[in-house]
Design a protein around this motif. Sequence first.
Motif, PDB file in Angstrom:
ATOM      1  N   MET A 121       0.724  -1.149   0.090  1.00 40.12           N
ATOM      2  CA  MET A 121       0.027  -0.116  -0.003  1.00 40.12           C
ATOM      3  C   MET A 121       1.103   1.335  -0.089  1.00 40.12           C
ATOM      4  O   MET A 121       0.603   2.307  -0.595  1.00 40.12           O
ATOM      5  N   TYR A 122       2.041   1.284   0.736  1.00 39.36           N
ATOM      6  CA  TYR A 122       2.728   2.532   0.972  1.00 39.36           C
ATOM      7  C   TYR A 122       3.395   2.799  -0.514  1.00 39.36           C
ATOM      8  O   TYR A 122       3.085   4.124  -0.953  1.00 39.36           O
ATOM      9  N   ILE A 161       0.614   4.211  -2.849  1.00 40.75           N
ATOM     10  CA  ILE A 161       0.263   5.649  -2.592  1.00 40.75           C
ATOM     11  C   ILE A 161       1.202   6.548  -3.193  1.00 40.75           C
ATOM     12  O   ILE A 161       1.057   7.553  -3.849  1.00 40.75           O
ATOM     13  N   GLN A 188       0.695   9.025  -6.113  1.00 40.88           N
ATOM     14  CA  GLN A 188       0.909  10.574  -5.783  1.00 40.88           C
ATOM     15  C   GLN A 188       2.063  11.154  -7.001  1.00 40.88           C
ATOM     16  O   GLN A 188       1.596  12.198  -7.350  1.00 40.88           O
ATOM     17  N   VAL A 244      -5.545  11.372  -4.149  1.00 37.15           N
ATOM     18  CA  VAL A 244      -5.301   9.934  -3.794  1.00 37.15           C
ATOM     19  C   VAL A 244      -5.375  10.202  -2.231  1.00 37.15           C
ATOM     20  O   VAL A 244      -4.498  10.802  -1.532  1.00 37.15           O
ATOM     21  N   PHE A 245      -6.152   9.358  -1.561  1.00 35.57           N
ATOM     22  CA  PHE A 245      -6.101   9.262  -0.134  1.00 35.57           C
ATOM     23  C   PHE A 245      -6.314   7.900   0.204  1.00 35.57           C
ATOM     24  O   PHE A 245      -7.140   7.146  -0.383  1.00 35.57           O
ATOM     25  N   PRO A 246      -5.535   7.456   1.278  1.00 40.89           N
ATOM     26  CA  PRO A 246      -5.958   5.946   1.759  1.00 40.89           C
ATOM     27  C   PRO A 246      -7.278   6.057   2.445  1.00 40.89           C
ATOM     28  O   PRO A 246      -7.692   6.969   2.979  1.00 40.89           O
ATOM     29  N   PHE A 247      -8.047   5.019   2.229  1.00 41.59           N
ATOM     30  CA  PHE A 247      -9.471   4.807   2.898  1.00 41.59           C
ATOM     31  C   PHE A 247      -9.653   3.224   3.203  1.00 41.59           C
ATOM     32  O   PHE A 247      -9.832   2.665   2.426  1.00 41.59           O
ATOM     33  N   GLY A 248      -9.520   3.078   4.675  1.00 43.63           N
ATOM     34  CA  GLY A 248      -9.615   1.700   5.036  1.00 43.63           C
ATOM     35  C   GLY A 248      -8.612   0.790   4.058  1.00 43.63           C
ATOM     36  O   GLY A 248      -7.406   1.136   3.814  1.00 43.63           O
ATOM     37  N   GLU A 249      -9.060  -0.227   3.635  1.00 44.35           N
ATOM     38  CA  GLU A 249      -8.058  -1.430   2.746  1.00 44.35           C
ATOM     39  C   GLU A 249      -7.759  -0.689   1.590  1.00 44.35           C
ATOM     40  O   GLU A 249      -7.056  -1.364   0.731  1.00 44.35           O
ATOM     41  N   MET A 303     -12.834  16.568   2.445  1.00 42.16           N
ATOM     42  CA  MET A 303     -11.309  16.901   1.838  1.00 42.16           C
ATOM     43  C   MET A 303     -11.213  17.761   0.490  1.00 42.16           C
ATOM     44  O   MET A 303     -10.403  18.585   0.308  1.00 42.16           O
TER      45      MET A 303
END
Lengths: 244, 368, 301
Positions: free
Chosen positions: C233-234, C237, C241, C249-254, C296
């Motif tokens: 995941m890192y 992202i 980006q 782009v935003f982390p949302f849960g899984e 956001m």
Amino acid sequence: MKNENVIEVENLTKAFGAFKAVNAISFEVKKGEIFGFLGANGAGKTTAIKMLIGISHPTSGKAKVVDFDVYTQPEAIKRNIGYMSQRFALYDDLTVQENINFFGGIYGLSRKAIRQKSKDSLVELGMHEISSKLVGSLPLGWKQKLSFSVALLHEPKIVFLDEPTGGVDPITRRQFWEMIYKAADQGTTIFVTTHYMDEAEYCDRVSIMVEGKIEALDTPKNLKQQFKVASMNEVFLKLARNIE
Amino acid sequence: MKRFIGFIRKEFYHIFRDRRSLFILFGMPIAQILLFGFAITNEINNVNIAILDHSKDTSTLEIINKISNSKYFSIKQIISREAEIESVFQKGKIKAVLNFEKDFGRNLIKKKSAQIQIITDATDPNTANSITNYINAILQNYLQEKNKSIQLDYQIIPQTRMVYNQELKSVFLFVPGVMTIILMLVSAMMTSISITREKELGTMEILLVSPLKPFQVIIGKVVPYIFLSIINAAVIVLLSIFIFKMPVEGSLILLGAESVLFIITSLALGILISTISDTQQSAMMISLMGLMLPVILLSGFIFPISSMPAPLQVISNIIPAKWFIIIIKGIMLKGVGLAFVWKETLILIGMTVFFIAVSVKKYKIRLD
Amino acid sequence: MGISLSNIDKSYKKQIAVRNITFDVNPGELFGLIGPDGAGKTTIFRILTTLLLPDNGKATVAGLDIIKDYKAIRNSVGYMPGRFSLYQDLTVEENLNFFATIFGTTIAENYDLIKDIYEQIAPFKDRRAGKLSGGMKQKLALSCALIHKPKVLFLDEPTTGVDPVSRKEFWEMLKRLQKRGITILVSTPYMDEAALCDRIALIQDGEILAIDMPQAVVNKFPKDIYNVKADNMYKLIQTLQRYEHTYSVFPFGEFVHYTDKRVIFKTAELQQHLESSGLNGITIAPTHADIEDAFMELAKK
């Protein structure tokens, strides 16, 4: 790489009189893992964390943190972990730089190392221009991000984060999690508690404590399958409700 | 009214639940009184005295023997002229001189009254006072024995004279002083802390957003401490009367009334402090530094005002404790009535009204 | 019986706390003030409960002016400040009794209103408030705020720091109170609670971003959103980006919520880009915006 255990807990118990705040919990956390430690208020999370970071003596059971025993080597544990809590993070009446210098100093970093590290992390946070501002004047989200950087200053093997994002705005909250991802990617183990259930989904594995016991421990995906629900929030509600 | 009583009941819960503070509140006056009391009424032992006997008869010999046989005194010198007294004291070893008048024994029988002069070195006023008391006691004892055997009414009139500090300014002053400190502390500090605690807790917000009027909140905060302070004042007076035999010459009712007045002054000060401080810590610091220190240093409790530099003497006038000490000293030690302390009383009343007026003006009905 | 604010400004010394706040809460409505810490929520509450004077603007509560009629307002509203302002050294029952007395009522008189809530903490009525868990403190504080049957209820961050179970129960209680005709203004930093309100105002840095029904706020989200997932995941992202077409782009849960700058967007193209960046286990699927996406997006402007 992720096979090495940095936390090993076996039947760890803390009793206050007849009341068992933490009741024989067992789990392992692997190196570089993001481990979510969830539970309702009063479920025993804080008590358990206090034992793991070496500031509370367990009643019984075993626990090893970074290869050190919580009974006999709490000082060694403290040197090798970082800790950040929501309640106490930084000194509001010191500047950003002064806070970094202070915390670097108490972990025995050399002045040169502090200077280098603080420069790096301030640039990364985009805060190098405000390093002489009082921490009290910063927005909460910035404080929390700074506080996390400070907890990483001495390159700890494990960072314990106690509700690091409570009340923080959604964008900063995500930036915070990106920092967590990055630290984990570099091999730091993250042990985190949160009340945001979407954050539970960010974790590699999640444990849920209910009344002193760990009632569930698995990856978010497996937990959702096991309880046949769509989100971690529902998993949590199911578990905690059933017990009551 | 029901609201108000409910409020006061809550205040008493706070006070009685906080065992440690309660213990200090009541333990402190007792401890202070005992401490000061025993530190000041120290036992005297083998004090060196000199005798100047103009009479040299059986009576004076008997008295001198009695004195030298007591463990309290040892006679170091016999002198023959008044002029020697000064030099005897200046050497510093002799703490008192007994001067028997001429024809002491004869006067005692003929006039049924004889005179003796007790001269003490009052650079240490407490010792001087004790010496006088002890010698007096010995003289009384001597007379009782005499009167029993001869069935006659003899009288020895001791004249005491203290040199160097003739008015003996700090004797027994500790009781008024301690009483002042305790009342100030309990009233001002405790009220200001209990009000600021509500601010810190956030409960002040709810109280403000309730039908309770601000003055009800304040009075409600103050009432419990009036009770506590009155109890404290009573404990102090009783302790000094029964343990230290402190003479309370004047009217106990007047003493009580003046104490209540001073308690109210202190409470008003406490309220004033709470309006300018937002945390318990700052309330405590202001109370300690702003009230306690001046009370101890400038009220005349420890350092006589008359020996202060002129500017400090002027400043001491704005310290309520100074006036209260004058009042209760007058009542306790001199036995004076309101006629003699009305001026000081009026000053205290004026100060109280001023503090209350300022507090009411400064008290915020909002958080701003 | 509602609440109305128009053009309210308030600054502390140099710092602006809230600026040009205007909104109305209808009688009987459950209205949410949603925003992070430091957004100015507490300032609005304090102005409405007459604890602070605004620098500019007008506001009424239940038809009463917050400046002129402050005494009348204080008699008729219930207020639960943040941090559950209770007397820690008083027991549960003593706290409730105290607040009943100062409002000139008794527990018995209004028991039916708080019954639901109070019954849950009644087993601990002799316990000191300081020894209660967060959830129980919250219930006690609500009982105290309700004991005088207020027409308008102000709840400032009642669920902060409280676990999801207690939070859910708390919102169920609010819904029941609303049915009894009480107007409720509640603030929260938890965006997911927005959906439980009739209407919401999103607030950040002292300014209101949007006022509407929760679903309407979400529906206004201007972009198509995609759930993207990968094994790392890192790295996902970071890759996104840096991607030239990324709008957000935003982390949302899984998952990661991804929006694209382009009007016409093909998932296959993104899939390919990610694969060529060395990511595995990629899934891309369209999804709906939620309240945080909306917040956001609005906060960006």
